[in-house]
Each structure stands twice: as C-alpha cells, then as structure tokens.
Design a protein around this motif. Structure first.
Motif, mmCIF file in Angstrom:
data_model
loop_
_atom_site.group_PDB
_atom_site.id
_atom_site.type_symbol
_atom_site.label_atom_id
_atom_site.label_comp_id
_atom_site.label_asym_id
_atom_site.label_seq_id
_atom_site.Cartn_x
_atom_site.Cartn_y
_atom_site.Cartn_z
ATOM 1 N N GLY A 158 0.820 -1.199 0.000
ATOM 2 C CA GLY A 158 0.000 0.000 0.000
ATOM 3 C C GLY A 158 0.851 1.245 0.000
ATOM 4 O O GLY A 158 2.054 1.211 0.275
ATOM 5 N N TYR A 159 0.210 2.365 -0.323
ATOM 6 C CA TYR A 159 0.900 3.652 -0.380
ATOM 7 C C TYR A 159 -0.065 4.718 0.106
ATOM 8 O O TYR A 159 -1.189 4.841 -0.385
ATOM 9 C CB TYR A 159 1.331 3.948 -1.818
ATOM 10 C CG TYR A 159 2.379 5.031 -1.961
ATOM 11 C CD1 TYR A 159 3.701 4.701 -2.215
ATOM 12 C CD2 TYR A 159 2.051 6.376 -1.853
ATOM 13 C CE1 TYR A 159 4.680 5.686 -2.367
ATOM 14 C CE2 TYR A 159 3.012 7.368 -2.001
ATOM 15 C CZ TYR A 159 4.335 7.013 -2.255
ATOM 16 O OH TYR A 159 5.294 7.985 -2.397
ATOM 17 N N LEU A 160 0.397 5.491 1.103
ATOM 18 C CA LEU A 160 -0.447 6.505 1.724
ATOM 19 C C LEU A 160 0.349 7.797 1.855
ATOM 20 O O LEU A 160 1.532 7.770 2.192
ATOM 21 C CB LEU A 160 -0.891 6.029 3.115
ATOM 22 C CG LEU A 160 -2.024 6.787 3.800
ATOM 23 C CD1 LEU A 160 -3.325 6.633 3.031
ATOM 24 C CD2 LEU A 160 -2.199 6.264 5.227
ATOM 25 N N LEU A 161 -0.305 8.930 1.584
ATOM 26 C CA LEU A 161 0.356 10.217 1.725
ATOM 27 C C LEU A 161 0.294 10.702 3.169
ATOM 28 O O LEU A 161 -0.677 10.425 3.887
ATOM 29 C CB LEU A 161 -0.304 11.248 0.808
ATOM 30 C CG LEU A 161 -0.254 10.921 -0.685
ATOM 31 C CD1 LEU A 161 -0.933 12.020 -1.485
ATOM 32 C CD2 LEU A 161 1.170 10.708 -1.157
ATOM 33 N N LYS A 162 1.326 11.438 3.566
ATOM 34 C CA LYS A 162 1.421 11.872 4.957
ATOM 35 C C LYS A 162 0.347 12.874 5.357
ATOM 36 O O LYS A 162 0.094 13.045 6.555
ATOM 37 C CB LYS A 162 2.810 12.462 5.238
ATOM 38 C CG LYS A 162 3.878 11.406 5.430
ATOM 39 C CD LYS A 162 5.154 12.017 5.972
ATOM 40 C CE LYS A 162 6.157 10.939 6.342
ATOM 41 N NZ LYS A 162 7.405 11.492 6.912
ATOM 42 N N ALA A 190 -7.669 2.681 8.057
ATOM 43 C CA ALA A 190 -8.282 1.862 7.015
ATOM 44 C C ALA A 190 -7.226 1.140 6.193
ATOM 45 O O ALA A 190 -7.384 -0.039 5.844
ATOM 46 C CB ALA A 190 -9.152 2.738 6.114
ATOM 47 N N ALA A 191 -6.137 1.861 5.874
ATOM 48 C CA ALA A 191 -5.066 1.255 5.083
ATOM 49 C C ALA A 191 -4.411 0.107 5.838
ATOM 50 O O ALA A 191 -4.160 -0.969 5.270
ATOM 51 C CB ALA A 191 -4.029 2.322 4.730
ATOM 52 N N LEU A 192 -4.116 0.306 7.113
ATOM 53 C CA LEU A 192 -3.476 -0.744 7.907
ATOM 54 C C LEU A 192 -4.382 -1.966 8.048
ATOM 55 O O LEU A 192 -3.918 -3.107 7.959
ATOM 56 C CB LEU A 192 -3.105 -0.193 9.287
ATOM 57 C CG LEU A 192 -1.909 0.764 9.312
ATOM 58 C CD1 LEU A 192 -1.752 1.391 10.687
ATOM 59 C CD2 LEU A 192 -0.624 0.051 8.917
ATOM 60 N N HIS A 193 -5.674 -1.742 8.273
ATOM 61 C CA HIS A 193 -6.603 -2.869 8.385
ATOM 62 C C HIS A 193 -6.690 -3.637 7.066
ATOM 63 O O HIS A 193 -6.722 -4.881 7.058
ATOM 64 C CB HIS A 193 -7.991 -2.371 8.803
ATOM 65 C CG HIS A 193 -8.133 -2.155 10.272
ATOM 66 N ND1 HIS A 193 -8.511 -0.953 10.824
ATOM 67 C CD2 HIS A 193 -7.931 -2.998 11.318
ATOM 68 C CE1 HIS A 193 -8.544 -1.062 12.141
ATOM 69 N NE2 HIS A 193 -8.193 -2.290 12.463
ATOM 70 N N ALA A 194 -6.715 -2.908 5.946
ATOM 71 C CA ALA A 194 -6.786 -3.569 4.643
ATOM 72 C C ALA A 194 -5.562 -4.442 4.414
ATOM 73 O O ALA A 194 -5.668 -5.606 4.009
ATOM 74 C CB ALA A 194 -6.913 -2.522 3.531
ATOM 75 N N ILE A 195 -4.380 -3.875 4.686
ATOM 76 C CA ILE A 195 -3.140 -4.613 4.454
ATOM 77 C C ILE A 195 -3.022 -5.796 5.412
ATOM 78 O O ILE A 195 -2.564 -6.877 5.041
ATOM 79 C CB ILE A 195 -1.940 -3.655 4.578
ATOM 80 C CG1 ILE A 195 -1.934 -2.713 3.368
ATOM 81 C CG2 ILE A 195 -0.619 -4.409 4.659
ATOM 82 C CD1 ILE A 195 -0.903 -1.629 3.447
ATOM 83 N N ALA A 196 -3.459 -5.612 6.661
ATOM 84 C CA ALA A 196 -3.423 -6.699 7.640
ATOM 85 C C ALA A 196 -4.303 -7.868 7.214
ATOM 86 O O ALA A 196 -4.031 -9.020 7.560
ATOM 87 C CB ALA A 196 -3.865 -6.187 9.007
ATOM 88 N N GLY A 239 -4.678 -8.748 4.101
ATOM 89 C CA GLY A 239 -4.178 -9.299 2.851
ATOM 90 C C GLY A 239 -4.573 -8.544 1.608
ATOM 91 O O GLY A 239 -4.312 -9.001 0.486
ATOM 92 N N ARG A 240 -5.233 -7.389 1.778
ATOM 93 C CA ARG A 240 -5.620 -6.583 0.622
ATOM 94 C C ARG A 240 -4.595 -5.477 0.390
ATOM 95 O O ARG A 240 -3.864 -5.096 1.298
ATOM 96 C CB ARG A 240 -7.008 -5.951 0.832
ATOM 97 C CG ARG A 240 -8.109 -6.965 1.087
ATOM 98 C CD ARG A 240 -9.484 -6.315 0.993
ATOM 99 N NE ARG A 240 -9.644 -5.204 1.923
ATOM 100 C CZ ARG A 240 -10.056 -5.326 3.180
ATOM 101 N NH1 ARG A 240 -10.324 -6.524 3.686
ATOM 102 N NH2 ARG A 240 -10.194 -4.265 3.955
ATOM 103 N N ASP A 241 -4.552 -4.961 -0.825
ATOM 104 C CA ASP A 241 -3.688 -3.828 -1.135
ATOM 105 C C ASP A 241 -4.465 -2.529 -0.917
ATOM 106 O O ASP A 241 -5.697 -2.518 -0.899
ATOM 107 C CB ASP A 241 -3.199 -3.898 -2.581
ATOM 108 C CG ASP A 241 -2.275 -5.089 -2.815
ATOM 109 O OD1 ASP A 241 -1.697 -5.584 -1.825
ATOM 110 O OD2 ASP A 241 -2.153 -5.521 -3.967
ATOM 111 N N TYR A 242 -3.720 -1.423 -0.758
ATOM 112 C CA TYR A 242 -4.384 -0.149 -0.497
ATOM 113 C C TYR A 242 -3.594 0.991 -1.130
ATOM 114 O O TYR A 242 -2.386 1.105 -0.933
ATOM 115 C CB TYR A 242 -4.503 0.111 1.007
ATOM 116 C CG TYR A 242 -5.384 1.295 1.342
ATOM 117 C CD1 TYR A 242 -6.718 1.125 1.677
ATOM 118 C CD2 TYR A 242 -4.884 2.592 1.306
ATOM 119 C CE1 TYR A 242 -7.541 2.199 1.974
ATOM 120 C CE2 TYR A 242 -5.691 3.690 1.588
ATOM 121 C CZ TYR A 242 -7.016 3.479 1.927
ATOM 122 O OH TYR A 242 -7.825 4.554 2.213
ATOM 123 N N LEU A 243 -4.298 1.820 -1.889
ATOM 124 C CA LEU A 243 -3.708 3.031 -2.439
ATOM 125 C C LEU A 243 -4.507 4.231 -1.952
ATOM 126 O O LEU A 243 -5.736 4.209 -1.960
ATOM 127 C CB LEU A 243 -3.714 3.014 -3.970
ATOM 128 C CG LEU A 243 -2.648 2.188 -4.685
ATOM 129 C CD1 LEU A 243 -2.783 2.367 -6.192
ATOM 130 C CD2 LEU A 243 -1.258 2.586 -4.236
#
Length: 224
Positions: A109-113, A122-128, A130-134
């Motif tokens: 995943g990639y998230l802007l500061k 939301a990004a961390l939960h998605a990646i945890a 097994g999903r990708d996140y942009l």
C-alpha cells in the motif's frame, strides 16, 4: 488486564519514519485502535532493516525519505528477504513515479502523509487482511504508466550491491567519506574503494554524475 487471546490476534508492526513526532502520533492512533502491537520503531533505514531481521513483523509502516538508507531500498531488500512482511509506504511524495517504484518493489500500500488518521487506520486494516491499499488522492492510471519505467530503474539498480547502493545514497546526500565510514562502521579506505568501484561499474567519473544516477533510480529525491 490484556486478554492473552486478544494479544495473540494483534498484528505486530514496526514504525519507520525519520520524524519522532510522526511516530508518536501513529503510536497514539494504534493504541486507540487496539488491533496492532507496535514492537519497535526507527528513524533510520539501516536500523530499520536490522529491526526487521530481528523481529520479522507482520506489518511495516515505512517512510521513503530516510537517512542511511532510503525507504525504497529498505522495501526492496525486505521484499527479497522477507516476502511475507506486508509494507505500507507512508510518504510526502505524491509523484506517480514514487508510487510505481514502491509497488514494483513489493509494497502492499501507499499513503500520503497528509492523509487523515482514519485513512491510515483503514489502510493498515486492509493490508493486515491481505488486501492492497492506495491512497484516494493517487492517480492510479498515471501510476500504471510509470510501472514500466520503475521496473527499468529496478534493473539498473541490480548491477549494484546493497552496500554500493547504501554508499551511493549517502554520496548523493552530500556526505563525505569519513561521515559515510562512521555511519556504516567501516574504514574510510573501504568507502573510497566502493566509490571507485561504483564509478567504474557505472562508467561515471565524477560525484555530480553519481548524484544524477542516484536521483534517476530513486535512491534520493531531486528536491535534495
């Protein structure tokens, strides 16, 4: 009292960002969420690799702009050595070339500061899971156009050893041989030997040329 079962279900996460205040804010958020266990943190790319080798976390929250070794190079080495570690890049760089390079190196995943903390959660939960996140602000179509050039840059990096990439980054950041030797715990002669090998291997015979090469393959930002 913490429930042992709940503790086992928490995802183990490392925080890597060169700003202590940013890490503190993320820690506070993760404590509030309760689904993640922060097992370590660092503001230095070289130290981050050591922590990954020591703890092998489930998740890594990783900045791009890091001293010692930039986040993209850290990501590249983790992808080769620990492919099961899920990595969320957190960066101020919104350019599609950075996103494309991160994805080609294996980021989940990639998230802007400047994203809201809710989006970080939301990004961390998605990646945890097994999903990708942009990040919603990222132009995915433009990113796809940069994937090919990012892969080309990756192949350019393959001609260098990890140590040579470390030294190249620090040369491009303006550090002299003595400073580099101290940061890597090697002799000045070793640094100078690596620099000579870099120039010979790349066919570049001056430091400005090395800096331009480091920028082209994404080791340093052109803003430096």
């Amino acid at each position: 009292m913490i429930n042992p079962i709940e503790a086992q279900n928490k995802k183990r996460i490392l925080l890597v960002d060169d700003h202590a205040l940013m890490r503190a804010g993320i820690r506070a958020l993760l404590d509030e969420i309760g689904d993640f266990d922060v097992i370590g943190e660092s503001g230095n790319g070289i130290e981050a690799l050591e922590l990954v080798r020591k703890f092998v976390p489930d998740l890594l929250l990783l900045d791009i702009s890091l001293p010692g070794l930039n986040g993209l190079e850290v990501l590249r080495q983790i992808g080769q050595q620990y492919p099961d570690v899920r990595v969320l890049m957190l960066s101020m760089h919104a350019g599609s070339e950075y996103v494309a390079r991160a994805l080609s190196f294996g980021a989940s995943g990639y998230l802007l500061k400047d994203s809201a903390f809710d989006e970080l959660a939301a990004a961390l939960h998605a990646i945890a899971c097994g999903r990708d996140y942009l990040c919603a602000a990222i132009d995915t179509e433009t990113v796809q156009r940069f994937i090919h050039s990012a892969q080309q840059g990756q192949s350019e990096q393959e001609i260098l050893t990890p140590r040579q990439r470390q030294i190249l980054q620090q040369i491009a950041e303006g550090f002299g041989p003595r400073d580099i030797a101290e940061s890597l715990n090697v002799s000045v002669k070793t640094v100078e030997a690596h620099r000579a090998q870099l120039m010979e291997r790349l066919g570049i015979h001056h430091v400005p040329g090395l800096v331009r090469f480091a920028i082209r393959i994404g080791l340093v930002s052109p803003d430096l």
